[in-house]
Motif scaffolding. Structure first.
Motif, PDB file in Angstrom:
ATOM      1  N   ALA A 177      26.714  -7.155  52.142  1.00 32.43           N
ATOM      2  CA  ALA A 177      27.885  -8.013  52.006  1.00 32.43           C
ATOM      3  C   ALA A 177      27.619  -9.126  50.999  1.00 32.43           C
ATOM      4  N   ALA A 178      26.401  -9.692  51.048  1.00 31.79           N
ATOM      5  CA  ALA A 178      26.045 -10.749  50.104  1.00 31.79           C
ATOM      6  C   ALA A 178      25.988 -10.210  48.682  1.00 31.79           C
ATOM      7  N   ALA A 179      25.406  -9.013  48.519  1.00 32.01           N
ATOM      8  CA  ALA A 179      25.294  -8.422  47.180  1.00 32.01           C
ATOM      9  C   ALA A 179      26.660  -8.134  46.590  1.00 32.01           C
ATOM     10  N   GLU A 180      27.541  -7.567  47.412  1.00 33.18           N
ATOM     11  CA  GLU A 180      28.880  -7.266  46.920  1.00 33.18           C
ATOM     12  C   GLU A 180      29.645  -8.545  46.597  1.00 33.18           C
ATOM     13  N   SER A 183      27.941  -9.930  43.266  1.00 32.08           N
ATOM     14  CA  SER A 183      27.953  -9.098  42.061  1.00 32.08           C
ATOM     15  C   SER A 183      29.299  -9.114  41.354  1.00 32.08           C
ATOM     16  N   VAL A 184      30.390  -9.117  42.105  1.00 29.26           N
ATOM     17  CA  VAL A 184      31.712  -9.074  41.474  1.00 29.26           C
ATOM     18  C   VAL A 184      31.989 -10.321  40.649  1.00 29.26           C
ATOM     19  N   PRO A 185      31.839 -11.553  41.202  1.00 30.10           N
ATOM     20  CA  PRO A 185      32.094 -12.727  40.356  1.00 30.10           C
ATOM     21  C   PRO A 185      31.137 -12.857  39.181  1.00 30.10           C
ATOM     22  N   ILE A 186      29.861 -12.490  39.369  1.00 26.33           N
ATOM     23  CA  ILE A 186      28.918 -12.576  38.256  1.00 26.33           C
ATOM     24  C   ILE A 186      29.308 -11.607  37.152  1.00 26.33           C
ATOM     25  N   PRO A 204      37.238  -3.788  33.424  1.00 26.86           N
ATOM     26  CA  PRO A 204      36.002  -3.080  33.799  1.00 26.86           C
ATOM     27  C   PRO A 204      35.600  -3.312  35.245  1.00 26.86           C
ATOM     28  N   VAL A 205      35.759  -4.550  35.726  1.00 23.57           N
ATOM     29  CA  VAL A 205      35.390  -4.843  37.109  1.00 23.57           C
ATOM     30  C   VAL A 205      36.300  -4.089  38.073  1.00 23.57           C
ATOM     31  N   LEU A 206      37.583  -4.042  37.753  1.00 23.36           N
ATOM     32  CA  LEU A 206      38.537  -3.330  38.606  1.00 23.36           C
ATOM     33  C   LEU A 206      38.226  -1.841  38.658  1.00 23.36           C
ATOM     34  N   LEU A 207      37.932  -1.249  37.506  1.00 24.72           N
ATOM     35  CA  LEU A 207      37.622   0.178  37.488  1.00 24.72           C
ATOM     36  C   LEU A 207      36.347   0.465  38.274  1.00 24.72           C
ATOM     37  N   ALA A 208      35.321  -0.375  38.088  1.00 22.61           N
ATOM     38  CA  ALA A 208      34.068  -0.172  38.809  1.00 22.61           C
ATOM     39  C   ALA A 208      34.282  -0.306  40.318  1.00 22.61           C
TER      40      ALA A 208
END
Length: 724
Positions: A177-180, A183-186, A204-208
């Motif tokens: 949960a912490a990683a997710e 990772s998204v904001p970074i 790109p973030v949305l597709l990933a």
């Protein structure tokens, strides 16, 4: 018109998506929703203990299970001094209170008599749980807590099979949960730096994110064919975010570049499909090809990780060549809105390859010197890998911040027989029971006499039909000690055959330590096959893509250099403890056994992402008629910004995993992030151009550059998406 399927496929997909954007977007959304919905209607299947059986230890486990002699789950309560010397009377009162309170609880089969440690500093209460069904250990924890409250001068702690598993699962869930969440904001910030506009950064973030979500949903029914290992979700998030963002980045950067050159949106999308779309297919194929090498190793862990990784890469590729072109056509120039003023100006001022040209200049002028110096740096960083030592995960690799882990470590230290142990399983005719008992007693005496074993204090257990007998012999070492494997080999090859000489019996040595040994032996046998398979497959893919033997060989050599650096960093950090305080872990003195192979195949696959992208651009310039030296310089300069952004995403995502508490995730994060950082800088910006300049046109043998009179204008692929 080209007939290369790797070019035709993304071009046709882009053409359909661009001319039917709403259908393409709706189809992708439907696919993602359907995939996510699968997880709610189809329950996943997780791996079981039987899925991990192999070798002699697997046979021992099978014999024990068939005989009904498998050890049930247990919980242990450790009583030690709270401060100063242990009050023996208080400890015995607490032990009696615990034994009495737990004996009548549901799910408890038996409570053993309290046992003192050999040095008298600890008292142990062992509780055997019921074999059938899941046992709720919360009532046991309440008894332990009550005993602690009654004896505040003592330290009373509980841990065991169930409570330890629950604590680990909870910590893994918190880590993920912490990683997710991080990772998204970074990743979004990095994309803002790369594009300077919110929509371009978000795509790109949305597709990933949607690729990862869809894959997790698809894995639910797939696990009925290949059961899911506990870490597979972590791998899907790790790889899915990295490749999903990178593939979109390649496509979007090229489309924006073509629009800036005066192309219409439709024309720019087609050129991106012909070039970056082609690179995405090859890169995705390289990752998938690398992951298939895990099937060669086999086993529940590798099969599960391979399936999850392959699916998420395939989904990310699919999204990059379908829904992304549709979104770009619908957004048009709005993809560059709203702009972040400072970042937009910085992005425009740097330009394509602006920062890399200073580095490329001396590399191209003195390629021999550049290649030699960079080779020395890479060799120095990879050299520690020669001392790589692997071992299975154990108590020492679990976070000490988990109370149950700390308790189990103290328990193993106070009661050596509770640490590493060997389980000797014998199947024989019941008529030989007397001789068998004598042989087992002789075996235990021989084992203890070696100094590598200690008496466990347990009687040999015999099945109801009298055919199978199990003897457990403890060791005075923890499972990570190198002497454990030596002791097990001696037990199997010398002690057991000598003790049972003359008896007609089937014997097998099992237990947790023996399982680790059999796994290491299997990995040693198959690792060369896996490495050869992965390297050969990626070599053939590069050969088929670029029709060049030197390029394929150079790609393989550079990949091996990246792998060497990754292993070198893991040895320095986790075997020698460099940066242990910074990363907040206790050095185990080894690398967890399954990680080197997994890191190898992941790194080879992921490093091909921007390698293919860079070499494809160099090839474009060569086919346009530029001399080899200038084509290399311009191709790398053109792609440097994209490669830097792609590598930054990978490094940041992997570095997040290096900060998690579970040591497997730390090792993976350190190994991958360090190698990709070096790969995107020294290897791809120095070693690759230096080698290509030295080789010149010979790098493309046997296919020579096509040449073109349009070299001076920087000719681009002709658009054909819009019919005129």
């Amino acid at each position: 018109m080209t007939t290369n399927p790797l070019t035709v496929l993304p071009l046709r997909a882009a053409r359909w998506s661009a001319t039917h954007p709403w259908r393409a977007i709706a189809a992708w959304l439907s696919f993602v929703v359907l995939a996510v919905g699968l997880a709610s209607v189809v329950s996943g299947v997780e791996t079981e203990d039987a899925d991990y059986r192999l070798g002699e230890s697997g046979r021992a486990d099978e014999l024990v299970l068939e005989a009904g002699l498998d050890r049930p789950d247990s919980e242990s309560v450790l009583i030690t001094a709270g401060d100063g010397d242990l009050d023996r009377e208080a400890a015995e009162r607490a032990a009696a209170r615990i034994a009495g309170g737990m004996a009548g609880l549901e799910g408890v089969d038996a409570v053993a008599a309290p046992q003192w440690s050999p040095d008298g500093t600890a008292l142990l209460v062992a509780v055997q749980l019921a074999r059938d069904g899941e046992v709720d250990v919360d009532p046991l924890r309440e008894v332990t807590a009550a005993a602690q409250a009654a004896e505040p001068g003592l330290e009373i702690r509980q841990a065991g099979d169930v409570s330890l598993d629950e604590a680990i699962d909870e910590r893994v869930g918190d880590d993920l949960a912490a990683a997710e969440g991080i990772s998204v904001p970074i990743t979004l910030v990095l994309m803002l730096v790369a594009f300077g506009a919110l929509i371009a950064a978000g795509l790109p973030v949305l597709l990933a994110f949607t690729s990862v979500a869809a894959t997790i949903g698809i894995m639910a029914p797939v696990t009925h064919l290949v059961p899911a290992e506990g870490t597979v979700t972590s791998m899907i998030v790790l790889i899915g975010m990295a490749v999903g963002v990178d593939y979109s980045l390649f496509y979007l950067k090229r489309e924006r570049e073509e629009r800036a050159a005066g192309r219409t949106t439709l024309e720019a999308v087609e050129i991106a499909a012909q070039t970056s779309g082609h690179s995405i297919l090859v890169s995705g194929g390289a990752v998938i090809a690398s992951m298939t090498g895990l099937f060669v190793m086999g086993g529940a862990t590798f099969n599960s990780l391979a399936v999850g990784s392959i699916i998420v890469v395939a989904v990310a590729v699919l999204g990059s060549i379908t829904v992304l072109p549709a979104l770009l056509v619908k957004l048009g120039r709005w993809v560059d809105r709203p702009r972040v003023p400072l970042l937009w100006r910085l992005n425009s001022r740097i330009g394509r390859g602006g920062l890399s040209r200073r580095l490329l200049g001396p590399v191209v002028r003195r390629p021999g010197v550049a290649l030699a110096l960079s080779g020395v740096v890479v060799a120095a960083l990879a050299a520690p890998a020669l001392g790589l030592r692997t071992n299975a995960a154990n108590l020492e690799t679990l976070p000490a911040s988990i109370p149950e882990v700390a308790t189990m470590r103290d328990l193993s230290a106070a009661f050596p027989a509770e640490g590493a142990a060997a389980t000797v399983v014998v199947r024989a005719d019941p008529a030989q029971q007397d001789r068998l008992s004598a042989a087992l007693a002789d075996l235990e005496r021989r084992a203890v006499a070696t100094g590598d074993y200690v008496e466990s204090g347990e009687e040999a257990a015999t099945s109801a039909d009298g055919r199978t007998t199990v003897l457990r012999i403890g060791m005075p070492y923890d499972e990570a000690d190198e002497r454990v494997n030596e002791a097990l080999r001696e037990l199997r090859t010398d002690l057991v055959p000598a003790a049972f000489d003359g008896l007609e019996a089937e014997t097998a040595v099992g237990g947790g330590a023996a399982e680790n040994l059999d796994y290491l032996d299997r990995q040693s046998d198959r690792l060369p096959l896996v490495i050869g398979f992965v390297l050969l497959l990626t070599f053939l893919m590069m050969l088929a893509t670029f029709r060049s033997v030197p390029i394929a060989l150079l790609s393989t050599a550079l990949n091996l250099a990246s792998v060497g650096v990754s292993f070198g960093f893991m040895v320095l950090v986790f075997q020698h403890g460099w940066g242990a305080d910074l990363l907040d872990f206790d050095t185990p003195g080894f690398v967890i056994d399954w990680l080197p192979l997994f890191v190898l195949v992941v790194l080879i696959g992921l490093s091909m992402d921007y390698h293919v992208f860079v070499v494809s651009r160099i090839r474009e310039h060569l086919d346009a008629g530029l001399p080899a030296r200038l084509a290399v310089q311009r191709g790398i300069a053109d792609t440097a910004g994209v490669v830097t952004s792609a590598a930054a995403v990978m490094v940041s995502v992997f570095a997040i995993f290096a900060t998690l508490s579970m040591l497997e995730m730390k090792m993976m994060g350190v190994g991958l992030s360090a190698a990709i950082l070096l790969d995107a800088t020294i290897i791809r910006l120095v070693m690759l151009p230096a080698a290509l300049v030295l080789l010149g046109d010979r790098a493309w043998w046997p296919r020579r550059p096509a040449g073109s009179p349009h070299a001076v204008t920087g000719a681009r692929p002709a658009p054909s998406l819009v019919r005129r």
